[in-house]
Scaffold this motif. Structure first.
Motif, PDB file in Angstrom:
ATOM      1  N   LYS A   1       0.815  -1.277  -0.021  1.00 41.26           N
ATOM      2  CA  LYS A   1      -0.057   0.275  -0.052  1.00 41.26           C
ATOM      3  C   LYS A   1       0.725   1.271  -0.047  1.00 41.26           C
TER       4      LYS A   1
ATOM      5  N   GLU B   1      -8.324  10.347   2.667  1.00 43.10           N
ATOM      6  CA  GLU B   1      -9.597   9.434   2.396  1.00 43.10           C
ATOM      7  C   GLU B   1      -9.470   9.050   0.782  1.00 43.10           C
ATOM      8  N   HIS B   2      -8.863  10.333  -0.052  1.00 41.98           N
ATOM      9  CA  HIS B   2      -8.946  10.038  -1.552  1.00 41.98           C
ATOM     10  C   HIS B   2      -7.915   9.365  -1.829  1.00 41.98           C
ATOM     11  N   GLU B   3      -6.726   9.242  -1.233  1.00 39.63           N
ATOM     12  CA  GLU B   3      -5.538   8.486  -1.399  1.00 39.63           C
ATOM     13  C   GLU B   3      -6.012   7.144  -1.245  1.00 39.63           C
ATOM     14  N   LYS B   4      -6.632   6.999   0.007  1.00 38.59           N
ATOM     15  CA  LYS B   4      -7.108   5.349   0.417  1.00 38.59           C
ATOM     16  C   LYS B   4      -7.697   4.827  -0.625  1.00 38.59           C
ATOM     17  N   LEU B   5      -8.595   5.642  -1.143  1.00 36.05           N
ATOM     18  CA  LEU B   5      -9.723   4.898  -2.101  1.00 36.05           C
ATOM     19  C   LEU B   5      -9.212   4.957  -3.393  1.00 36.05           C
ATOM     20  N   HIS B   6      -7.998   5.517  -3.876  1.00 36.93           N
ATOM     21  CA  HIS B   6      -7.387   5.370  -5.191  1.00 36.93           C
ATOM     22  C   HIS B   6      -6.346   4.131  -4.912  1.00 36.93           C
TER      23      HIS B   6
ATOM     24  N   THR C   1      -6.794   1.542  -2.728  1.00 37.57           N
ATOM     25  CA  THR C   1      -7.739   0.240  -2.329  1.00 37.57           C
ATOM     26  C   THR C   1      -8.131  -0.179  -3.822  1.00 37.57           C
ATOM     27  N   ASN C   2      -8.669   1.043  -4.614  1.00 36.87           N
ATOM     28  CA  ASN C   2      -9.316   0.289  -5.937  1.00 36.87           C
ATOM     29  C   ASN C   2      -8.205  -0.230  -6.931  1.00 36.87           C
TER      30      ASN C   2
ATOM     31  N   THR D   1      -7.426  -3.760  -5.781  1.00 30.92           N
ATOM     32  CA  THR D   1      -8.586  -4.611  -5.765  1.00 30.92           C
ATOM     33  C   THR D   1      -8.526  -6.244  -5.685  1.00 30.92           C
TER      34      THR D   1
END
Length: 327
Positions: free
Chosen positions: A239, A266-271, A273-274, A277
């Motif tokens: 990560k 939060e934006h970086e986490k979403l990026h 994480t996606n 996948t």
């Protein structure tokens, strides 16, 4: 799924405060370890201008790894063909195939594997070379054949080195289908088009002298440990690497951390994480269940696993646990 071949993707990562020489030693130990465990093949990938990845001279590293193993297949996952002339790659892999008969694979990618400036420094027109990828693949296949060409690869001519097309979109899937070649999808960092690519590859596949039916390989991230908690801890190295990349840095291989909460927003986490996948993280029971479900959805013919783990002993143990759950 238990009869499905299981393989390794290794970027020969250079851990923080270590050297490329140490990365090569780690890769040598890992190929010897996974060979004993019965893994099918061991691939390394071409990248450039990335101090955290030591596999830039891919064919040289393949020779080193093949020389320190005896049965496992060794190859590229992949060589970025737009960076090279097909004749040079035919000579390099023809040489490898002559040294290590029936053990060398040539996986080909269409991306440059680097940034634009570095691509220019490789002395190739990246845009034109990418456009020429289908013709370059055909030219390369011809060099490996025993066709009576005016220019021949020596060594290489008549070696019939197995060629695999790699992709993170539907382009190479369709090209692999048209040429009747095996196809490997890079879902470990590009999950979005996985199912479309596999569908198009299978629907449009044309039997060839190389294959009589589709052969779909899928690459995923796999981090297996004795407990789910330990696996999640070890996965923070991966990560952190992708977080570094989206922040415009080199993506170094760093020690794991107890929590990512204070490191990313939060934006970086979403990026991240996606992007990740298709990462299978946990103990044997959890990963076995998730991979069974993944196979039910994709029906892959072979699974290639990348385990970006900072501690090399734990990295090798992850592949041990993965081989145990596979059996």
């Amino acid at each position: 799924m238990t009869r499905t071949p299981l393989s390794v993707l290794d970027l020969s990562p250079v851990p923080d405060n270590k050297t490329p020489k140490e990365a090569f030693e780690n890769s040598k130990q890992l190929i010897q370890h996974t060979e004993k465990l019965g893994y099918n093949r061991y691939w390394v990938a071409e990248h450039h201008n990335m101090p955290s990845i030591a596999s830039s001279a891919t064919s040289v590293l393949i020779g080193y790894l093949a020389g320190h193993s005896s049965t496992i297949r060794v190859g590229s996952g992949g060589v970025m063909l737009p960076n090279h002339s097909p004749l040079v790659i035919a000579e390099q892999f023809g040489t490898l195939a002559t040294m290590y008969p029936d053990r060398i694979d040539l996986g080909l990618g269409r991306a440059p594997g680097t940034d634009y400036m570095t691509s220019r420094a490789l002395r190739r027109d990246a845009h034109t070379s990418a456009e020429n990828f289908p013709e370059d693949v055909k030219e390369l296949l011809a060099y490996f054949s025993d066709a009576n060409l005016p220019i021949k690869a020596h060594p290489g001519h008549g070696t019939n080195v197995p060629v695999y097309l790699l992709g993170s979109s539907t382009f190479s899937a369709q090209l692999a289908a048209m040429l009747g070649l095996p196809f490997a999808f890079a879902s470990h960092f590009a999950p979005g088009e996985l199912h479309n690519a596999l569908r198009l590859y299978r629907e449009r596949f044309q039997p060839s002298v190389y294959l009589d039916k589709p052969y779909a390989m899928v690459t995923v991230n796999g981090i297996v440990a004795d407990t789910n908690e330990e696996a999640e801890f070890l996965s923070t190295t991966l990560k952190l690497k992708f977080l570094s990349i989206i922040r415009g840095r080199s993506g170094s291989s760093t020690a794991p951390v107890e929590s990512m909460d204070h490191i990313w927003n939060e934006h970086e986490k979403l990026h991240v994480t996606n992007t990740l996948t298709y990462s299978f993280v946990g103990d044997k029971e959890k990963v076995a269940s998730e991979l069974e479900a993944f196979h039910a959805k994709t029906q892959f013919d072979e699974l290639i696993v990348s385990a970006d783990i900072f501690d090399q002993e734990k990295r090798r143990n992850s592949y041990t646990l993965l081989s145990e759950l596979w059996k």
